[in-house]
Write an enzyme that holds these catalytic residues in place. Structure first.
Site, PDB file in Angstrom:
ATOM      1  N   LYS A 129     -10.471  -4.057  -4.577  1.00 56.79           N
ATOM      2  CA  LYS A 129     -11.515  -3.042  -4.771  1.00 56.79           C
ATOM      3  C   LYS A 129     -10.914  -1.731  -5.241  1.00 56.79           C
ATOM      4  O   LYS A 129     -11.456  -1.052  -6.089  1.00 56.79           O
ATOM      5  CB  LYS A 129     -12.196  -2.720  -3.430  1.00 56.79           C
ATOM      6  CG  LYS A 129     -12.983  -3.812  -2.831  1.00 56.79           C
ATOM      7  CD  LYS A 129     -13.621  -3.269  -1.553  1.00 56.79           C
ATOM      8  CE  LYS A 129     -13.471  -4.223  -0.400  1.00 56.79           C
ATOM      9  NZ  LYS A 129     -12.148  -4.222   0.220  1.00 56.79           N
ATOM     10  N   LYS A 171      -2.938  -8.716  -7.145  1.00 57.20           N
ATOM     11  CA  LYS A 171      -4.122  -9.209  -6.440  1.00 57.20           C
ATOM     12  C   LYS A 171      -5.364  -8.432  -6.877  1.00 57.20           C
ATOM     13  O   LYS A 171      -5.301  -7.206  -7.039  1.00 57.20           O
ATOM     14  CB  LYS A 171      -3.878  -8.998  -4.937  1.00 57.20           C
ATOM     15  CG  LYS A 171      -5.027  -9.395  -4.046  1.00 57.20           C
ATOM     16  CD  LYS A 171      -4.778  -8.959  -2.601  1.00 57.20           C
ATOM     17  CE  LYS A 171      -5.982  -8.237  -2.049  1.00 57.20           C
ATOM     18  NZ  LYS A 171      -5.845  -7.777  -0.684  1.00 57.20           N
ATOM     19  N   LYS A 173       0.838  -1.216   0.000  1.00 52.86           N
ATOM     20  CA  LYS A 173       0.000   0.000   0.000  1.00 52.86           C
ATOM     21  C   LYS A 173       0.869   1.260   0.000  1.00 52.86           C
ATOM     22  O   LYS A 173       0.473   2.272  -0.568  1.00 52.86           O
ATOM     23  CB  LYS A 173      -0.949   0.000   1.204  1.00 52.86           C
ATOM     24  CG  LYS A 173      -1.961  -1.137   1.154  1.00 52.86           C
ATOM     25  CD  LYS A 173      -3.368  -0.687   0.926  1.00 52.86           C
ATOM     26  CE  LYS A 173      -4.170  -1.819   0.312  1.00 52.86           C
ATOM     27  NZ  LYS A 173      -5.535  -1.940   0.678  1.00 52.86           N
TER      28      LYS A 173
HETATM   29  N1  AQP Z   1      -7.951 -10.955  -4.474  1.00 55.28           N
HETATM   30  C1  AQP Z   1      -8.337 -11.577  -3.373  1.00 55.28           C
HETATM   31  N2  AQP Z   1      -8.265 -12.923  -3.311  1.00 55.28           N
HETATM   32  C2  AQP Z   1      -8.677 -13.585  -2.194  1.00 55.28           C
HETATM   33  N3  AQP Z   1      -9.179 -12.967  -1.100  1.00 55.28           N
HETATM   34  C3  AQP Z   1      -9.268 -11.623  -1.128  1.00 55.28           C
HETATM   35  N4  AQP Z   1      -9.702 -10.722  -0.227  1.00 55.28           N
HETATM   36  C4  AQP Z   1      -9.586  -9.489  -0.751  1.00 55.28           C
HETATM   37  N5  AQP Z   1      -9.071  -9.548  -1.992  1.00 55.28           N
HETATM   38  C5  AQP Z   1      -8.850 -10.875  -2.249  1.00 55.28           C
HETATM   39  C6  AQP Z   1     -10.244 -11.045   1.087  1.00 55.28           C
HETATM   40  O1  AQP Z   1     -11.337 -10.163   1.320  1.00 55.28           O
HETATM   41  C7  AQP Z   1     -11.424  -9.898   2.710  1.00 55.28           C
HETATM   42  C8  AQP Z   1     -11.717  -8.454   2.937  1.00 55.28           C
HETATM   43  O2  AQP Z   1     -10.661  -7.687   2.509  1.00 55.28           O
HETATM   44  P1  AQP Z   1     -10.553  -6.168   2.965  1.00 55.28           P
HETATM   45  O3  AQP Z   1     -11.722  -5.423   2.515  1.00 55.28           O
HETATM   46  O4  AQP Z   1     -10.255  -6.119   4.419  1.00 55.28           O
HETATM   47  O5  AQP Z   1      -9.277  -5.619   2.290  1.00 55.28           O
HETATM   48  P2  AQP Z   1      -8.264  -6.244   1.322  1.00 55.28           P
HETATM   49  O6  AQP Z   1      -7.842  -7.596   1.735  1.00 55.28           O
HETATM   50  O7  AQP Z   1      -7.157  -5.248   1.157  1.00 55.28           O
HETATM   51  O8  AQP Z   1      -9.171  -6.336   0.012  1.00 55.28           O
HETATM   52  P3  AQP Z   1      -9.137  -5.389  -1.220  1.00 55.28           P
HETATM   53  O9  AQP Z   1     -10.331  -5.674  -2.053  1.00 55.28           O
HETATM   54  O10 AQP Z   1      -7.800  -5.533  -1.876  1.00 55.28           O
HETATM   55  O11 AQP Z   1      -9.315  -3.966  -0.567  1.00 55.28           O
HETATM   56  P4  AQP Z   1      -8.599  -2.621  -0.910  1.00 55.28           P
HETATM   57  O12 AQP Z   1      -8.653  -2.434  -2.400  1.00 55.28           O
HETATM   58  O13 AQP Z   1      -9.336  -1.590  -0.158  1.00 55.28           O
HETATM   59  O14 AQP Z   1      -7.183  -2.771  -0.428  1.00 55.28           O
HETATM   60  C9  AQP Z   1     -10.157 -10.400   3.361  1.00 55.28           C
HETATM   61  O15 AQP Z   1     -10.450 -11.566   4.108  1.00 55.28           O
HETATM   62  C10 AQP Z   1      -9.265 -10.728   2.202  1.00 55.28           C
HETATM   63  O16 AQP Z   1      -8.459 -11.853   2.483  1.00 55.28           O
END
Ligand code: AQP
Length: 324
Positions: free
Chosen positions: A194, A191, A111
């Protein structure tokens, strides 16, 4: 019943990565555990965001989770900022967490690269807030995707450090890994997230999903339609394994390797199978969108339930730390 806690950020439209890596697994667990799920809006403040859109994002995240199958009759769903004890406990945990441990977190490194203009203290301390989320409810297990395991390890470390200094208050939570692998973005390299423009939305319109799949990167060594492909290195084959049944997965595997089908046909079948699962979720989501008061009621009742548990934990914590 042992307790599970997990959260999801309202940092954008939920993706099929969130669905496969988290939500689908949560749904399978709610029958067996005392289940608490949280829209972690405080976490979402650690990257640049538009305040005028945040309320909608929180509501949309709640609606998408309920539409996907988090039945509010069987589990608790609430918004993190509605229970202020999360931030209070974070501060106490800050005082037992070594900075070196936070600097080693992969998510912080990623990040910080993505958001060079805004590497704030909140981004650095993100896993401490996450530890507070989990430990406030003394959760035994945390169902997460593989990308979050390092943070759960840190929560265990925080619990150990706190307990050894102030007495045994917190259990050490264990990660309950989602059976789904990490889902990669449409570029096949990073990965699916969002906050990155590399995703398929959980409640995205079918035509848009088909268009995105059409541009998705497959096995890059397969240059021509007649070249045999290698499903093991194809991102879309991973998605087939998540959305298509075992027989179809086997057929695709064989037909790809023998060049019996090309990527266009493989993507068409994937879109059909994906939409079979996502169509009803999208329909329930649009129905819920028309009932914002019902969503607010669910979240209010979730916050009430969680506030009671949080208040008890915080009494123990303040007492143990010598606060009056
Ligand atoms: N690409 C992914 N593959 C598998 N699991 C995923 N998770 C997120 N992306 C993937 C799982 O979703 C849960 C919630 O995630 P989060 O909202 O706490 O944040 P994150 O993991 O950082 O997900 P994002 O979508 O990538 O969010 P942003 O874009 O805001 O950083 C977790 O259990 C995660 O494992």
């Amino acid at each position: 019943m042992s307790r599970i806690f997990s959260g999801i950020q309202p940092s954008g439209e939920l993706t099929i990565g969130n669905y496969l890596g988290a939500i689908r697994n949560w749904i399978a667990l709610i029958e067996k555990y005392d289940s608490i799920f949280c829209i972690v809006d405080l976490h979402a403040l650690t990257i640049q965001y538009d305040p005028s859109r945040m309320q909608n994002r929180i509501r949309a995240a709640a609606a998408a989770n309920i539409a996907a199958g988090l039945d509010p009759e069987k589990c608790v769903l609430f918004v993190q900022s509605h229970v202020p004890e999360h931030t209070e406990l974070t501060w106490y945990f800050n005082t037992v967490t070594p900075m070196g441990d936070l600097g080693r977190m992969t998510q912080f490194k990623e990040k910080s690269r993505q958001h060079r203009e805004n590497i704030n203290v909140g981004l650095f301390g993100y896993p401490v807030l996450q530890a507070a989320d989990i430990l406030l409810y003394k959760a035994d297990h945390v169902p997460v995707g593989a990308d979050q395991v390092q943070h759960i390890e840190l929560s265990r470390e925080v619990a150990r450090k706190f307990n050894s200094r102030f007495g045994e208050i917190f259990p050490e939570p264990k990660a309950l890994l989602s059976p789904s692998p990490r889902i990669m973005g449409l570029d096949g390299k990073s990965k699916m997230s969002k906050s990155m423009n590399n995703y398929i939305g959980l409640v995205e319109e079918p035509e848009s999903i088909r268009k995105k799949l059409a541009t998705a990167v497959t096995d890059e060594n397969r240059k021509r339609r007649t070249d045999p492909g290698n499903p093991e290195i194809c991102n879309l084959f991973t998605l087939h394994k998540s959305f298509s049944d075992a027989a179809e997965v086997e057929t695709i595997d064989g037909e790809c390797r023998s060049a019996g089908i090309g990527c266009v046909e493989c993507k068409r079948r994937l879109a059909d199978n994906m939409l079979k699962e996502l169509d009803p979720i999208r329909e329930r989501y649009h129905d819920l969108e028309k009932r914002p008061d019902d969503i607010a009621d669910i979240l209010r009742s979730g916050a009430r339930h969680c506030s009671e548990i949080a208040a008890k934990t915080m009494e123990e914590v303040r007492d143990a730390m010598g606060l009056v």
